[in-house]
Design an enzyme around this catalytic site. Structure first.
Site, PDB file in Angstrom:
ATOM      1  N   SER A 162      53.311 -18.320  57.803  1.00  0.00           N
ATOM      2  CA  SER A 162      52.198 -19.137  57.299  1.00  0.00           C
ATOM      3  C   SER A 162      52.266 -19.218  55.789  1.00  0.00           C
ATOM      4  CB  SER A 162      50.846 -18.524  57.688  1.00  0.00           C
ATOM      5  OG  SER A 162      50.579 -18.712  59.050  1.00  0.00           O
ATOM      6  N   CYS A 202      45.052 -21.099  65.125  1.00  0.00           N
ATOM      7  CA  CYS A 202      45.932 -21.382  66.263  1.00  0.00           C
ATOM      8  C   CYS A 202      45.743 -20.319  67.334  1.00  0.00           C
ATOM      9  CB  CYS A 202      47.379 -21.444  65.784  1.00  0.00           C
ATOM     10  SG  CYS A 202      47.894 -19.940  64.926  1.00  0.00           S
ATOM     11  N   HIS A 212      52.322 -23.774  58.994  1.00  0.00           N
ATOM     12  CA  HIS A 212      52.304 -22.689  59.978  1.00  0.00           C
ATOM     13  C   HIS A 212      53.441 -22.915  60.966  1.00  0.00           C
ATOM     14  CE1 HIS A 212      48.548 -21.425  58.286  1.00  0.00           C
ATOM     15  NE2 HIS A 212      48.160 -22.685  58.333  1.00  0.00           N
ATOM     16  N   SER A 217      46.551 -18.699  61.072  1.00  0.00           N
ATOM     17  CA  SER A 217      46.430 -19.898  60.229  1.00  0.00           C
ATOM     18  C   SER A 217      45.682 -19.733  58.903  1.00  0.00           C
ATOM     19  CB  SER A 217      45.958 -21.104  61.037  1.00  0.00           C
ATOM     20  OG  SER A 217      46.835 -21.314  62.131  1.00  0.00           O
TER      21      SER A 217
END
EC number: 4.1.1.50
Length: 344
Positions: free
Chosen positions: A240, A79, A253, A65
């Site tokens: 991302s 994440c 994302h 992320s």
């Protein structure tokens, strides 16, 4: 659904600081060197893969992320099975060295797809709240934890906020705050669209060049054409991006695997140009065409969330639930869930 796959749902932490006599208020936290940031991220268990900055802030794409560093504010969103809350103590430590003191904290997340795979302190929300409170200074005495419900059993929004005295020091954020933050979580992505976030077999492109290709191929570059985009594609799949536009960020994302597909979109807007948010949200959601999504809007003005709902209707997404709560110093948070009209 897979027994356990990659956890797309992010944990998000926002910390605000002030300094009555900081080392350099114009740069503030941006003076943190990469080595210090990497030590923070090591505790969280992720790394920097790409970065971009402008006059206002720095944006880092992480292996899990994103990280945004402003002079008096830091936002970190991770994440997978990262241990995001382990960043609190080192961030406060490094900020103190720069003459900055913590004055506000906000932690938010959705409901994990694979909660049993989460490590301490993310095993459940109660543990998270205890851990945050143990690592915050006593001066942040106005605290609130809340789980905002929805009619969709696997969708709820977890929020913890803490702030200090209601008066703001000389170098704190300018009041009143006219910005708002929108956090979108999308599941059950359209399969054909999700496939665009897989690298082709035998593709030898770098993460940067493959990411750039995905940004253009999917129309992500059209969401905010004025933004500078820093993007990255992962092996064998996943994507991302951070967008920077003046003092505002946006981030996307994607975990595209079937069975637990997930995408998130987050951006900042101003109540003075909140019509823009309608078009921005439409464009972002159409990149993925999810069957289910939630939108959390954090704002001091109540009107913004109604425009959010209107943005979804033309896309065939029906609002299934809406919850609202007030948080000290964070303003009001409105949590809405939507499902595609083809699903009841």
């Amino acid at each position: 659904m897979a027994v356990s796959g990659f956890e797309g749902f992010e944990k998000r932490l926002e910390l605000h600081f002030f300094g009555d006599d900081p080392v350099n208020i114009d740069m503030g936290l941006r003076l943190l060197d990469l080595e210090s940031l990497e030590q923070v991220l090591h505790a969280v268990q992720c790394t920097v893969v790409s970065a971009v900055g402008n006059h206002f802030f720095d944006a880092y794409v992480l292996s899990e992320s994103s990280l945004f560093v402003y002079p008096t504010k830091i936002i970190i969103k991770t994440c997978g099975t990262t241990q995001l809350l382990k960043s609190i103590r080192p961030l406060i430590h490094y900020a103190n060295k720069l003459g900055l003191t913590l004055c506000g904290c906000r932690y938010t997340r959705g409901s994990f797809i694979f909660p049993k795979s989460q490590p301490f302190p993310h095993t459940n929300f109660k543990e998270e709240v205890i851990y945050i409170e143990e690592n915050l200074p006593n001066s942040l005495c106005y605290r609130k934890a809340s789980v905002m419900p929805s009619k969709l059993p696997s969708y709820s929004w977890h929020v913890f906020t803490a702030s200090g005295q209601t008066h703001m020091p000389r170098y704190a954020l300018k009041a009143p705050d006219v910005t708002f933050t929108v956090e979108v979580c999308m599941t059950e992505l359209d399969r054909l669209l999700a496939r665009k976030f897989f690298k082709r077999a035998g593709d030898s492109k770098t993460g940067d060049s493959a990411g750039k290709e995905m940004t253009e191929l999917t129309g992500i570059d059209n969401i905010n054409p004025g933004a500078i985009i820093c993007d990255f594609a992962f092996d064998p799949c996943g994507y991302s991006m951070n967008g920077i536009d003046g003092d505002r960020y946006s981030t996307i994302h994607v975990t595209p695997e079937d069975g637990y597909s997930y995408a998130s979109f987050e951006c900042v807007g101003s109540i003075y140009d909140d019509q823009d948010i309608v078009e921005t949200l439409k464009k972002a959601v159409q990149v993925f065409r999810p069957a289910t999504l939630s939108i959390s809007t954090t704002c001091n003005s109540h009107e913004v969330w109604t425009r959010v709902a209107h943005a979804m209707e033309p896309l065939g997404l029906k609002c299934r639930s809406c919850a609202m709560d007030e948080f000290p110093a964070a303003g009001s948070i409105v949590f809405q869930t939507f499902t595609a009209c083809r699903r009841k």
